[in-house]
Motif scaffolding. Structure first.
Motif, PDB file in Angstrom:
ATOM      1  N   GLN A 317     108.001 -61.556 117.261  1.00 41.11           N
ATOM      2  CA  GLN A 317     108.375 -61.197 115.991  1.00 41.11           C
ATOM      3  C   GLN A 317     109.877 -61.022 116.083  1.00 41.11           C
ATOM      4  O   GLN A 317     110.703 -61.146 115.089  1.00 41.11           O
ATOM      5  CB  GLN A 317     107.680 -59.969 115.801  1.00 41.11           C
ATOM      6  CG  GLN A 317     106.041 -60.266 115.264  1.00 41.11           C
ATOM      7  CD  GLN A 317     105.626 -59.004 115.162  1.00 41.11           C
ATOM      8  OE1 GLN A 317     105.547 -57.870 116.302  1.00 41.11           O
ATOM      9  NE2 GLN A 317     104.760 -58.700 114.071  1.00 41.11           N
ATOM     10  N   ARG A 320     112.267 -63.792 115.704  1.00 45.99           N
ATOM     11  CA  ARG A 320     111.865 -64.590 114.357  1.00 45.99           C
ATOM     12  C   ARG A 320     112.825 -64.022 113.511  1.00 45.99           C
ATOM     13  O   ARG A 320     113.595 -64.824 112.431  1.00 45.99           O
ATOM     14  CB  ARG A 320     110.542 -64.482 113.735  1.00 45.99           C
ATOM     15  CG  ARG A 320     110.403 -64.904 112.380  1.00 45.99           C
ATOM     16  CD  ARG A 320     108.820 -65.248 112.128  1.00 45.99           C
ATOM     17  NE  ARG A 320     108.694 -65.405 110.626  1.00 45.99           N
ATOM     18  CZ  ARG A 320     108.556 -66.676 110.154  1.00 45.99           C
ATOM     19  NH1 ARG A 320     108.880 -67.618 111.048  1.00 45.99           N
ATOM     20  NH2 ARG A 320     108.492 -66.907 108.935  1.00 45.99           N
ATOM     21  N   TYR A 321     113.372 -62.939 113.632  1.00 51.76           N
ATOM     22  CA  TYR A 321     114.453 -62.183 112.552  1.00 51.76           C
ATOM     23  C   TYR A 321     115.649 -61.789 113.150  1.00 51.76           C
ATOM     24  O   TYR A 321     116.535 -61.295 112.316  1.00 51.76           O
ATOM     25  CB  TYR A 321     113.441 -60.850 112.103  1.00 51.76           C
ATOM     26  CG  TYR A 321     112.078 -61.071 111.642  1.00 51.76           C
ATOM     27  CD1 TYR A 321     111.871 -61.808 110.622  1.00 51.76           C
ATOM     28  CD2 TYR A 321     111.088 -60.181 112.078  1.00 51.76           C
ATOM     29  CE1 TYR A 321     110.695 -62.208 110.057  1.00 51.76           C
ATOM     30  CE2 TYR A 321     109.703 -60.661 111.537  1.00 51.76           C
ATOM     31  CZ  TYR A 321     109.595 -61.634 110.774  1.00 51.76           C
ATOM     32  OH  TYR A 321     108.259 -61.887 110.184  1.00 51.76           O
ATOM     33  N   ASN A 439     113.612 -66.229 107.419  1.00 50.24           N
ATOM     34  CA  ASN A 439     112.442 -65.652 107.699  1.00 50.24           C
ATOM     35  C   ASN A 439     112.221 -64.236 107.231  1.00 50.24           C
ATOM     36  O   ASN A 439     111.049 -64.057 106.922  1.00 50.24           O
ATOM     37  CB  ASN A 439     112.129 -65.743 109.442  1.00 50.24           C
ATOM     38  CG  ASN A 439     112.305 -67.109 109.905  1.00 50.24           C
ATOM     39  OD1 ASN A 439     112.095 -68.022 109.179  1.00 50.24           O
ATOM     40  ND2 ASN A 439     112.788 -67.278 111.306  1.00 50.24           N
ATOM     41  N   ARG A 442     111.236 -64.436 103.648  1.00 50.13           N
ATOM     42  CA  ARG A 442     110.317 -64.870 103.222  1.00 50.13           C
ATOM     43  C   ARG A 442     108.978 -63.838 103.734  1.00 50.13           C
ATOM     44  O   ARG A 442     107.890 -63.808 103.041  1.00 50.13           O
ATOM     45  CB  ARG A 442     109.836 -66.315 104.006  1.00 50.13           C
ATOM     46  CG  ARG A 442     110.404 -67.503 103.388  1.00 50.13           C
ATOM     47  CD  ARG A 442     110.025 -68.864 104.010  1.00 50.13           C
ATOM     48  NE  ARG A 442     110.403 -69.003 105.145  1.00 50.13           N
ATOM     49  CZ  ARG A 442     111.511 -69.689 105.470  1.00 50.13           C
ATOM     50  NH1 ARG A 442     112.067 -70.349 104.769  1.00 50.13           N
ATOM     51  NH2 ARG A 442     111.564 -69.892 106.955  1.00 50.13           N
ATOM     52  N   ASP A 443     109.089 -63.387 104.855  1.00 49.89           N
ATOM     53  CA  ASP A 443     108.153 -62.353 105.151  1.00 49.89           C
ATOM     54  C   ASP A 443     108.072 -60.746 104.744  1.00 49.89           C
ATOM     55  O   ASP A 443     107.236 -60.522 104.495  1.00 49.89           O
ATOM     56  CB  ASP A 443     108.206 -62.373 106.669  1.00 49.89           C
ATOM     57  CG  ASP A 443     107.856 -63.587 107.318  1.00 49.89           C
ATOM     58  OD1 ASP A 443     107.349 -64.580 106.723  1.00 49.89           O
ATOM     59  OD2 ASP A 443     108.028 -63.681 108.687  1.00 49.89           O
ATOM     60  N   PHE A 444     109.194 -60.487 104.171  1.00 48.38           N
ATOM     61  CA  PHE A 444     109.405 -59.093 103.758  1.00 48.38           C
ATOM     62  C   PHE A 444     110.017 -59.027 102.556  1.00 48.38           C
ATOM     63  O   PHE A 444     109.617 -57.889 101.776  1.00 48.38           O
ATOM     64  CB  PHE A 444     110.423 -58.238 104.825  1.00 48.38           C
ATOM     65  CG  PHE A 444     109.744 -58.012 106.001  1.00 48.38           C
ATOM     66  CD1 PHE A 444     108.675 -57.163 106.427  1.00 48.38           C
ATOM     67  CD2 PHE A 444     110.051 -58.870 107.286  1.00 48.38           C
ATOM     68  CE1 PHE A 444     108.309 -56.990 107.595  1.00 48.38           C
ATOM     69  CE2 PHE A 444     109.764 -58.819 108.353  1.00 48.38           C
ATOM     70  CZ  PHE A 444     108.579 -58.087 108.863  1.00 48.38           C
TER      71      PHE A 444
END
Length: 540
Positions: A317, A320-321, A439, A442-444
């Protein structure tokens, strides 16, 4: 949240950080001054393979490695080793919430994790799976270490001399530990936990007799380390060769004694265990390692990160960020202070790292040696980032542009600050950050975006005024745009800053954001005009 507003607290600590690894290295230098020149300095960390590793695990391994590096800088000819000790002979006490087939695993409560089938179905045992995960987990941080497994240490006999000494000194050890236990647990407590030859469980109760002259104990299998009832077996059994292990605090002292450990850090929750382990070690004739208790890593609710309940951040994780170096800097700074480590806080930590990297690139060789980044930079790490772009600004650009097209976004970033493509290292970092920003968005961010409709004619008028200004001033600087926004705020509110929530909602679909002048310059006034026109049109 979006990670667009920053606290300067840690950034300040980076600039004036007290480099505790160097202080610890000097203490260690004094400890080993009388050692033979070829004797290695032993650093140790531990991992209990009863659950998946998390970033708290990484902290326990990286932090002693920082001290090891600092020690090597002042004692380059002295060999050293970092041992990561795996307690795979420990009985499983509860089933982690984040493993599959939990019902099947529950049948093995109290059994050594090295003897439990892998619930994931890919390794020889539960412990082997977790150890494999640990190895992959540590690859990105380039830390040098060697694994040492409890089951092998006990079964091979390497712990035997220490076990004989504990058996001989068992009464003194009981006198140290028993007063620290709840009254109901004092009676029958023993340093030893035999492994029952009948049911295979690690027996926590009850040893009935000690025979130092033949290195054995008598016991009845009443209760396992997992809290389950024993099988009732009674008999005499050797404590050597893996037929028994010792209780946690005693086991820690045993490792220190046999491995001659010089340095080990530990979490604040283990302060009492370290103190008692040191007392036991003195009874055995050893000298307690140096180290200190570090504070816990907390999640967003302020809870301790835990592998048993799956609470925490994985390295997959994180990468990814954010670059892995950001994590290393986070773990290096302020270990004596509890700190929150959760995904939505990452953007702040990235920008603090970029500030440190810019300072590092501008520093002299001598100044660089004093930098925190000397403990963070890796073989593939860019050593400069010449751009003034922040990670928060990149993320908001992604949000405003509304695109996942990398070439399109990169052109926007270069248009704002051409230095981001000015040299290979800066560009490498910039492109990596762009991927992380995509990333993260898109995720948060994207799932939380809210389409805003102006609530009044006054709000629509303010948006129209700003849109008209930007349409007519496509080449306005960030400072000029910021001034126009403040002027507009003064005209419409008692405090000019009250206009910003309206603009963040209208442009970004969120409550907070970056400095708007710089952001609009990055996204371009033309793009922001499109966003403002869309918002105005919704209320027509």
């Amino acid at each position: 949240m979006a990670g667009v507003s920053r606290s300067d607290s840690q950034a300040g600590n980076v600039a004036g950080a007290e480099l505790w690894p160097r202080e610890e290295a000097r203490r260690l230098q004094e400890r080993v001054a009388a050692y033979e020149p070829g004797r290695a300095v032993i650093f140790e960390s531990g991992f209990g393979p009863s659950g998946l590793p998390h970033l708290g695990t990484m902290a326990e391994i990286l932090r002693p490695s920082f001290v090891r590096k600092a020690f090597h800088l002042i004692e380059p000819s002295r060999p050293s080793r970092l041992i990561v000790f795996i307690d795979d002979l420990d009985g499983l006490r509860k089933v982690p919430e984040n493993v599959p087939n939990r019902e099947d695993v529950e049948k093995y409560l109290g059994v050594p994790v090295s003897k439990i089938p892998d619930p994931f179905g890919c390794c020889a045992s539960f412990a082997d799976h977790m150890i494999g995960q640990l190895g992959g987990f540590l690859v990105p941080v380039e830390v040098e270490y060697e694994l040492m497994r409890s089951a092998e240490m006990y079964s091979s006999g390497r712990f035997d001399e220490g076990l004989k000494l504990i058996l001989e000194k068992h009464a003194e050890i009981i006198a140290i530990i028993a007063p620290t236990l709840r009254e109901e647990n004092r009676a029958g407590w023993s340093p030893f936990m035999p492994i029952c030859p009948k049911c295979g469980q690690v027996v926590e109760r009850a040893v009935t007799a000690y025979h130092p002259e033949r290195a054995s104990i008598e016991f009845t299998c009443e209760k396992s380390a997992g809290g389950t009832s024993g099988c009732g077996f009674s008999g005499e059994q050797s404590v050597l060769g893996g037929a028994a292990k010792v209780q946690w605090k005693v086991d820690w002292a045993l490792r220190w004694y046999v491995l001659k450990v010089d340095y080990e850090l530990y979490g604040k929750d283990l302060t009492d265990s370290a103190r008692l382990g040191g007392q036991i070690l003195r009874v055995m004739g050893g000298k307690q390692p140096l180290g200190f208790p570090f504070e816990m890593l907390l999640d967003e609710q302020g809870h301790k990160i835990s592998k048993s309940v799956g609470r925490g951040v994985s390295v997959e994780q994180w990468t990814r960020y954010a670059p892995i170096e950001v994590l290393k800097m986070f773990l290096l700074l302020n270990p004596r202070r509890a700190r929150k480590l959760f995904l939505e806080a990452i953007p702040q930590y990235v920008d603090e790292y970029l500030d440190a990297l810019r300072a590092y690139a501008a520093a002299s060789e001598e100044q660089r040696r004093e930098s925190v980044l000397e403990f963070v930079i890796q073989s593939t790490t860019p050593t400069r980032f010449n751009s003034t772009l922040s990670f928060g600004l990149m993320m908001n650009a992604v949000a405003a542009l509304g695109s996942s097209d990398r070439d399109f976004i990169w052109k926007y970033l270069v248009r704002y600050d051409s230095s981001i493509a000015g040299d290979p290292e800066t560009e490498k970092m910039g492109r990596a950050l762009m991927e992380c920003a995509l990333n993260f968005y898109r995720d948060f961010i994207e799932p939380k975006k809210k389409i805003y409709t102006p609530a009044s004619d006054a709000e629509r008028a303010q948006l129209k005024t700003l849109a008209a200004y930007l349409r007519e001033n496509q080449d306005a600087s960030a400072e000029e745009i910021e001034k126009k926004i403040y002027d507009l705020g003064r005209e419409n509110y008692d405090k000019p800053g009250k206009i910003f929530p309206l603009l963040y909602r209208s442009i970004l679909g969120q409550e907070r954001g970056p400095r708007l002048g710089a952001f609009i310059r990055l996204a371009t006034p033309a793009r922001v005009v499109e966003l403002l026109d869309d918002t105005i049109a919704r209320s027509a």
